[in-house]
Design a protein around this motif. Structure first.
Motif, PDB file in Angstrom:
ATOM      1  N   VAL A  33      32.371  33.257  35.531  1.00 24.82           N
ATOM      2  CA  VAL A  33      33.119  33.815  36.654  1.00 24.82           C
ATOM      3  C   VAL A  33      33.006  35.332  36.631  1.00 24.82           C
ATOM      4  O   VAL A  33      32.830  35.945  35.564  1.00 24.82           O
ATOM      5  N   VAL A  35      34.950  38.795  37.148  1.00 25.95           N
ATOM      6  CA  VAL A  35      36.312  39.313  37.081  1.00 25.95           C
ATOM      7  C   VAL A  35      36.299  40.768  37.547  1.00 25.95           C
ATOM      8  O   VAL A  35      35.555  41.596  37.002  1.00 25.95           O
ATOM      9  N   THR A  71      41.174  40.425  38.026  1.00 25.51           N
ATOM     10  CA  THR A  71      41.452  39.347  38.972  1.00 25.51           C
ATOM     11  C   THR A  71      40.173  38.578  39.285  1.00 25.51           C
ATOM     12  O   THR A  71      39.074  39.140  39.335  1.00 25.51           O
ATOM     13  N   LEU A  72      40.342  37.284  39.511  1.00 25.10           N
ATOM     14  CA  LEU A  72      39.249  36.446  39.970  1.00 25.10           C
ATOM     15  C   LEU A  72      39.080  36.605  41.472  1.00 25.10           C
ATOM     16  O   LEU A  72      39.895  37.241  42.141  1.00 25.10           O
ATOM     17  N   GLU A  73      38.049  35.992  42.002  1.00 21.44           N
ATOM     18  CA  GLU A  73      37.766  36.098  43.435  1.00 21.44           C
ATOM     19  C   GLU A  73      38.924  35.610  44.290  1.00 21.44           C
ATOM     20  O   GLU A  73      39.188  36.152  45.364  1.00 21.44           O
ATOM     21  N   ASP A  74      39.666  34.593  43.790  1.00 14.63           N
ATOM     22  CA  ASP A  74      40.788  34.058  44.562  1.00 14.63           C
ATOM     23  C   ASP A  74      42.086  34.824  44.337  1.00 14.63           C
ATOM     24  O   ASP A  74      43.144  34.421  44.829  1.00 14.63           O
ATOM     25  N   THR A  76      43.603  35.364  41.375  1.00  6.52           N
ATOM     26  CA  THR A  76      44.285  35.001  40.134  1.00  6.52           C
ATOM     27  C   THR A  76      44.153  36.128  39.107  1.00  6.52           C
ATOM     28  O   THR A  76      43.049  36.617  38.843  1.00  6.52           O
ATOM     29  N   VAL A  78      44.033  37.560  35.412  1.00  9.86           N
ATOM     30  CA  VAL A  78      43.595  36.981  34.149  1.00  9.86           C
ATOM     31  C   VAL A  78      43.502  38.031  33.062  1.00  9.86           C
ATOM     32  O   VAL A  78      43.409  39.238  33.332  1.00  9.86           O
ATOM     33  N   THR A 113      33.130  45.246  37.586  1.00  9.17           N
ATOM     34  CA  THR A 113      33.102  43.796  37.434  1.00  9.17           C
ATOM     35  C   THR A 113      32.507  43.424  36.088  1.00  9.17           C
ATOM     36  O   THR A 113      31.563  44.056  35.614  1.00  9.17           O
ATOM     37  N   ALA A 118      33.948  30.846  32.301  1.00  6.06           N
ATOM     38  CA  ALA A 118      35.216  30.562  32.976  1.00  6.06           C
ATOM     39  C   ALA A 118      36.346  30.337  31.980  1.00  6.06           C
ATOM     40  O   ALA A 118      37.497  30.725  32.221  1.00  6.06           O
ATOM     41  N   ALA A 121      38.557  33.419  30.822  1.00  3.99           N
ATOM     42  CA  ALA A 121      39.502  34.079  31.726  1.00  3.99           C
ATOM     43  C   ALA A 121      40.815  33.308  31.681  1.00  3.99           C
ATOM     44  O   ALA A 121      40.942  32.221  32.251  1.00  3.99           O
TER      45      ALA A 121
END
Length: 321
Positions: A33, A35, A71-74, A76, A78, A113, A118, A121
């Protein structure tokens, strides 16, 4: 994208290799992922990377930064677990012979980034600010494993932390106090000892000073300059937990004391994803506020590196985006 990176190894003048500039956007392999980094903390490991220790010359340029939060793409939020292991490994990740830390093989967190597996995270507790979360993955995780996994200490017992102001040391003081230990700390200066007392140490002493009693465990990150004091400080059956050797790796072993008093010396390196998740929960539940000694925007990273090299640290150094 923006990044802080080591352009090439430089053993004698590491900061000459430190570069603030642009690097290519990373690709995201399957199972990994991206981040978006919010905050990332500085570790001695980053200095060693600049020197070329633990990394092959053909792996440069290397973006620095072992740990951080983002943060993740959505959206979230982390916290990053810094150990990148073999996906086929089962059990304690710190024992995986193929494990690496970020910046040893994969690009680090001092950038817009960072790309990680995954599983690395881990959701950030709501009560933990990004700057605080950014110190968890290396120094605080190391301290958590030393204290709760390796030492065998119970609430009410006495622990000695050698060195009052480093990232692992300040984490040990805060975690030990929150867990009900009697916390003693040594430090080279009045200012460093005052910091330890502010963070919860019950008593502080000058480096090498005779203690008023024996302790159940000593936590070592210093090495040669404090080792004999650590050995003398222990009660029979006590333990020294070692996670570093900043003053040198080869102290006198004092084997007669070791076997006669049945002392235990145990190494400790980083921690597992499960330990990081437990640490985050403990810090949030206990209301611990990690000590951040210096917070800088990432484009001012050189100031933070110079502070660490000069020993001008009091808690963690954190860079923000």
């Amino acid at each position: 994208m923006f990044a802080v990176y080591a352009a090439e190894p430089n053993a004698d003048a590491p900061l000459d290799s430190l570069t603030v500039g642009e690097r290519p956007e990373p690709e995201v392999p399957e199972g990994w992922v991206a981040v978006n980094v919010t905050a990332a903390s500085l570790n001695m490991h980053d200095i060693w990377t600049l020197r070329g220790v633990g990394i092959k010359p053909d792996q440069f340029p290397m973006i620095l930064g072992c740990d951080g939060a983002g943060t993740l793409e959505d959206g979230t939020e982390v916290v990053l677990h810094s150990i990148i292991g073999d996906p086929n490994w089962s059990g304690d990740e710190t024992l995986d012979p193929k494990r690496t830390l970020l910046t040893e093989k994969h690009q680090g967190t001092f950038a817009d980034t960072v790309v990680v597996p995954a599983r690395n995270a881990i959701p950030k507790p709501a009560g933990l600010a990004p700057v605080q979360a950014a110190v968890m993955g290396t120094a605080w995780l190391t301290a958590y494993r030393m204290l709760f996994t390796k030492s065998g200490l119970k609430p009410g017992q006495t622990m000695l932390v050698q060195g009052a102001s480093g990232g692992v040391s300040t984490a040990l003081v805060q975690l030990g106090r929150a867990a009900g230990m009697q916390v003693w700390v040594t430090g080279r200066t009045d200012e460093k000892r005052a910091l330890a007392e502010k963070l919860g140490a019950h008593a502080t002493f000058a480096s090498g000073e005779r203690l008023p009693g024996k302790v159940d465990a000593v936590f070592e990150t210093v090495g040669e300059s404090t080792w004999s004091h650590s050995m003398r400080a222990l009660r029979p059956g006590g333990a020294i937990i070692v996670s570093g050797s900043t003053s040198g790796p080869n102290p006198g072993a004092d084997l007669q004391r070791l076997f006669f008093l049945q002392l235990r010396v145990e190494g400790s390196t980083m921690g597992t994803r499960k330990e990081l998740a437990d640490l985050l929960s403990f810090v949030a539940t206990a209301g611990i506020s990690p000590e951040v000694g210096l917070e800088l925007p990432m484009d001012k990273a050189e100031e933070g590196f110079r502070a660490m090299l000069n020993g001008d640290t009091a808690g963690k150094i954190v860079f923000t985006r």
